[in-house]
Design an enzyme around this catalytic site. Structure first.
Site, PDB file in Angstrom:
ATOM      1  N   SER A 150       0.857  -1.189   0.000  1.00 42.61           N
ATOM      2  CA  SER A 150       0.000   0.000   0.000  1.00 42.61           C
ATOM      3  C   SER A 150       0.889   1.233   0.000  1.00 42.61           C
ATOM      4  O   SER A 150       1.508   1.558   1.008  1.00 42.61           O
ATOM      5  CB  SER A 150      -0.923   0.010   1.234  1.00 42.61           C
ATOM      6  N   ASN A 189       1.095   6.089  -5.030  1.00 44.45           N
ATOM      7  CA  ASN A 189       1.582   6.237  -6.406  1.00 44.45           C
ATOM      8  C   ASN A 189       1.766   7.692  -6.798  1.00 44.45           C
ATOM      9  O   ASN A 189       2.755   8.072  -7.431  1.00 44.45           O
ATOM     10  CB  ASN A 189       0.592   5.598  -7.393  1.00 44.45           C
ATOM     11  N   CYS A 190       0.776   8.506  -6.417  1.00 45.26           N
ATOM     12  CA  CYS A 190       0.769   9.894  -6.862  1.00 45.26           C
ATOM     13  C   CYS A 190       1.889  10.713  -6.224  1.00 45.26           C
ATOM     14  O   CYS A 190       2.192  11.813  -6.686  1.00 45.26           O
ATOM     15  CB  CYS A 190      -0.587  10.528  -6.549  1.00 45.26           C
ATOM     16  N   THR A 237     -16.541 -10.402 -12.396  1.00 45.05           N
ATOM     17  CA  THR A 237     -16.071 -10.758 -13.723  1.00 45.05           C
ATOM     18  C   THR A 237     -17.007 -11.793 -14.336  1.00 45.05           C
ATOM     19  O   THR A 237     -18.037 -12.152 -13.748  1.00 45.05           O
ATOM     20  CB  THR A 237     -14.645 -11.327 -13.663  1.00 45.05           C
ATOM     21  N   PRO A 277     -17.509 -17.144 -12.071  1.00 47.07           N
ATOM     22  CA  PRO A 277     -18.153 -17.133 -10.746  1.00 47.07           C
ATOM     23  C   PRO A 277     -17.130 -16.897  -9.636  1.00 47.07           C
ATOM     24  O   PRO A 277     -16.009 -17.423  -9.667  1.00 47.07           O
ATOM     25  CB  PRO A 277     -18.760 -18.540 -10.642  1.00 47.07           C
ATOM     26  N   ILE A 328     -15.243 -14.514  -8.891  1.00 48.22           N
ATOM     27  CA  ILE A 328     -14.029 -13.738  -9.188  1.00 48.22           C
ATOM     28  C   ILE A 328     -14.430 -12.289  -9.452  1.00 48.22           C
ATOM     29  O   ILE A 328     -15.270 -12.013 -10.321  1.00 48.22           O
ATOM     30  CB  ILE A 328     -13.254 -14.308 -10.385  1.00 48.22           C
ATOM     31  N   ALA A 343     -12.964  -8.059  -9.850  1.00 50.53           N
ATOM     32  CA  ALA A 343     -11.787  -7.310 -10.296  1.00 50.53           C
ATOM     33  C   ALA A 343     -12.036  -5.820 -10.098  1.00 50.53           C
ATOM     34  O   ALA A 343     -13.169  -5.338 -10.229  1.00 50.53           O
ATOM     35  CB  ALA A 343     -11.470  -7.602 -11.756  1.00 50.53           C
ATOM     36  N   GLY A 391      -9.903  -1.614 -10.050  1.00 50.60           N
ATOM     37  CA  GLY A 391      -8.722  -0.794 -10.281  1.00 50.60           C
ATOM     38  C   GLY A 391      -8.396  -0.538 -11.740  1.00 50.60           C
ATOM     39  O   GLY A 391      -9.253  -0.628 -12.628  1.00 50.60           O
ATOM     40  N   ASP A 392      -7.133  -0.233 -12.002  1.00 47.85           N
ATOM     41  CA  ASP A 392      -6.697   0.166 -13.334  1.00 47.85           C
ATOM     42  C   ASP A 392      -6.853  -0.931 -14.374  1.00 47.85           C
ATOM     43  O   ASP A 392      -6.778  -0.660 -15.570  1.00 47.85           O
ATOM     44  CB  ASP A 392      -5.224   0.599 -13.300  1.00 47.85           C
TER      45      ASP A 392
END
Length: 579
Positions: free
Chosen positions: A38, A41-42, A273, A276, A278, A280, A282-283
């Protein structure tokens, strides 16, 4: 319930913490292939430039602190190499020991993020050519600068990371050039608004080689030659690739999950997704743009955090929905702040929308209070419906406040003509009784009611100079003498009523002033005396910024070979052109 999370940072770490808050008994296992689960990034460019001095400040949580607070196993330097939906396991490699094993799951959350886009050109892997995406990338660049003291850098790409890094390298005293194929920085902005960003960058010594295609890199004289198509090479001590990011979805593709734009992972509103159990976030995922409803890729921390929370809710039996993203963003460019939300004019037109716009230059606070500075503000809306589509603001203090107000307005489906009704906080050090957001609404309201008719910069070349229309500049004589558009005569607005006999009745009058306010007043005077007036959107300050920027870009990209190289060197690059 056992939840396996692939990837930390914004989406994965947020989801892990939220799952624990909702389910104290859940077994949560996170695999992160880097050494950091964690991090900010910015903030990476600001550590390179020295604004952030403590590397520990970049790390929001460590595996130890995360386990201490949430009892979650955060496994760094562990790479998930395959997903097996049919038996609900993932294959994992311990990158420190080489050990390989399978981990089972009841629910799987993918947060792999995105990777720097690597152009398929020679020399990408050279020692002096860097990318900036992870903490490890940051330390690598920082160490190189401290050990080798480079004096010049070329950045390939002028998006958020490229522009922030350019500023920070410039603050270290380096000569910095941004080179890219598009003729503007910061794609979320329209070219006219990007002109203000270009000006600020140039003012602080950043050289802009816009409209040039990078074809490769070569090591020369201890540095790097950046090879350009049909142009002499640019030479620098180091190069950073910042041309964008690509969803990192090889795992999802191999597992047979449905993919969308640029092989991003297709998810529904619940962040599920096509497989089943799963999820997802983010980017790496494809989302719906909240304004256009079109599939989009939006690589920003805010949406990733929200998606992580929504996925966690649903993993724990809830029913949370992701309603899309506006792409709201803000960036510091030296002394300037630039912010945007929704879609810009160019995107709206590409989406087939019939659009209108207001462009204004309000002060950030009451004019009589010391220290006020103007901002350039563009609000885009749909003709006929007046639906707010997007906004862009470039200025100094108060830009972030106004863009957030407009983002809330768009999110809640407000019309541009609703903006005058917003009851916004006012005190002289912070705003005006008529806030800039209110002012944008007043202008749109005037257009809707027929009180205001506008003409735009793109209309300038088609304005006749044969005497069939009147071209009028209503600024002071001193302002007019300091620069004006050819063919426009000068009658100051405060003299206009007494000099109406100098204007020929029956001819349309195209009016301009410095910011658009005095020309609007002039238009009302003219309309009251039977003329047909049109007010220039943005004012002369806007016109001068945009046209001078276009001239610089065109000078830098005109022609080819030696002539173009000379223009590029004169207008844009300090690093020197090498034959």
């Amino acid at each position: 319930m056992k939840v396996v999370i692939v990837g930390g940072v914004a989406g994965g770490a947020t989801a892990a913490a939220r799952i624990r808050r909702l389910d104290e008994q859940a077994e949560i296992v996170v695999f992160e292939r880097s050494g950091y689960i964690s991090y900010a990034n910015c903030g990476l460019p600001y550590y390179i430039g020295g604004a952030i001095t403590d590397p520990a400040a970049l790390t929001l949580q460590t595996p130890e602190s995360f386990f201490s607070r949430f009892r979650i196993a955060m496994n760094v330097h562990h790479e998930v190499t395959a997903i097996h939906p049919e038996r609900k396991t993932v294959s994992v490699t311990n990158l420190e020991t080489g050990e390989q094993f399978e981990e089972s799951y009841d629910k799987l959350l993918l947060s792999p993020g995105a990777k720097p886009t690597q152009p398929k050109v020679p020399g990408v892997g050279l020692d002096h050519v860097f990318t900036l995406r992870t903490v490890e990338d940051t330390f690598r660049i920082k160490e190189y600068i401290e050990e080798h003291h480079p004096r010049s850098a070329v950045l390939a790409g002028g998006g958020f990371i490229g522009l922030e890094l350019a500023e920070n390298l410039r603050e270290l005293g380096m000569d910095v050039t941004i080179v890219q194929r598009p003729k503007q920085l910061m794609n979320p902005f329209d070219p006219d608004m990007a002109a203000f960003i270009h000006h600020e960058a140039r003012k602080h010594g950043i050289q802009l080689a816009l409209g040039h295609t990078v074809e490769g890199f070569e090591e020369v004289d201890g540095g790097v030659d950046v090879l350009l198509k049909d142009e002499p090479a640019l030479h620098a001590d180091m190069v950073v690739l910042a041309i964008g990011v690509t969803p990192d979805t090889a795992l999802a593709k191999e597992a047979g999950l449905d993919l969308g734009l640029k092989d991003s992972i297709v998810v529904n509103e619940r962040m599920e997704t096509s497989a089943p159990d799963i999820y997802a976030v983010g980017d790496a995922v494809q989302v719906q743009h909240a304004v256009t409803g079109l599939d989009s890729l939006i690589s920003l921390a805010g949406p990733a955090n929200r998606q992580g929370r929504i996925a966690a809710d649903n993993i724990c039996g809830g029913d949370s929905r992701y309603r899309g993203s506006l792409g709201s963003s803000v960036i510091k460019v030296f002394d300037l702040t630039a912010a945007t939300t929704g879609i810009n004019e160019a995107t709206a037109r590409k989406a087939g929308l019939e659009v209108d716009k207001v462009i204004l230059s309000p002060m950030n606070h009451a004019g009589y209070y010391p220290g006020g500075k103007s901002m350039a503000m563009k609000v885009v809306f749909e003709k006929g419906t007046n639906r707010l589509l997007g906004a862009q603001i470039v200025g100094y203090d108060g830009v972030d406040k106004r863009i957030d107000v407009l983002a809330c307005a768009i999110h809640n489906g407000m019309l541009v003509t609703d903006l005058p009704e917003l009851d916004l906080a006012y005190a002289p050090p912070y705003s005006s009784a008529k806030d800039p957001v209110n002012m944008a609404g007043f202008m749109a309201e005037n257009i809707e009611e027929g009180v205001l008719a506008q003409w735009y910069l793109e209309d300038l070349d088609s304005l006749p100079h044969d005497g069939s229309v009147t071209l009028l500049d209503v600024r002071t004589p001193a302002e007019y003498a300091g620069g004006h558009i050819d063919g426009f005569r000068n009658i100051p607005v405060d003299e206009l009523r007494d000099r109406l006999d100098e204007l020929e009745p029956g001819k349309p009058v195209y009016v301009i002033c410095q910011s658009g306010l005095r020309s609007y007043i002039a238009c009302r005077i003219l309309a009251g005396h039977g003329f047909e007036p049109y007010n220039f959107a943005g004012g002369y300050r806007y016109y001068e910024a945009v046209t001078s920027d276009r001239e610089l870009i065109e000078a830098a990209t005109a022609g080819a070979g030696a002539g173009a190289g000379a223009a590029l060197d004169e207008a844009s690059t300090p690093c020197g052109a090498k034959a």
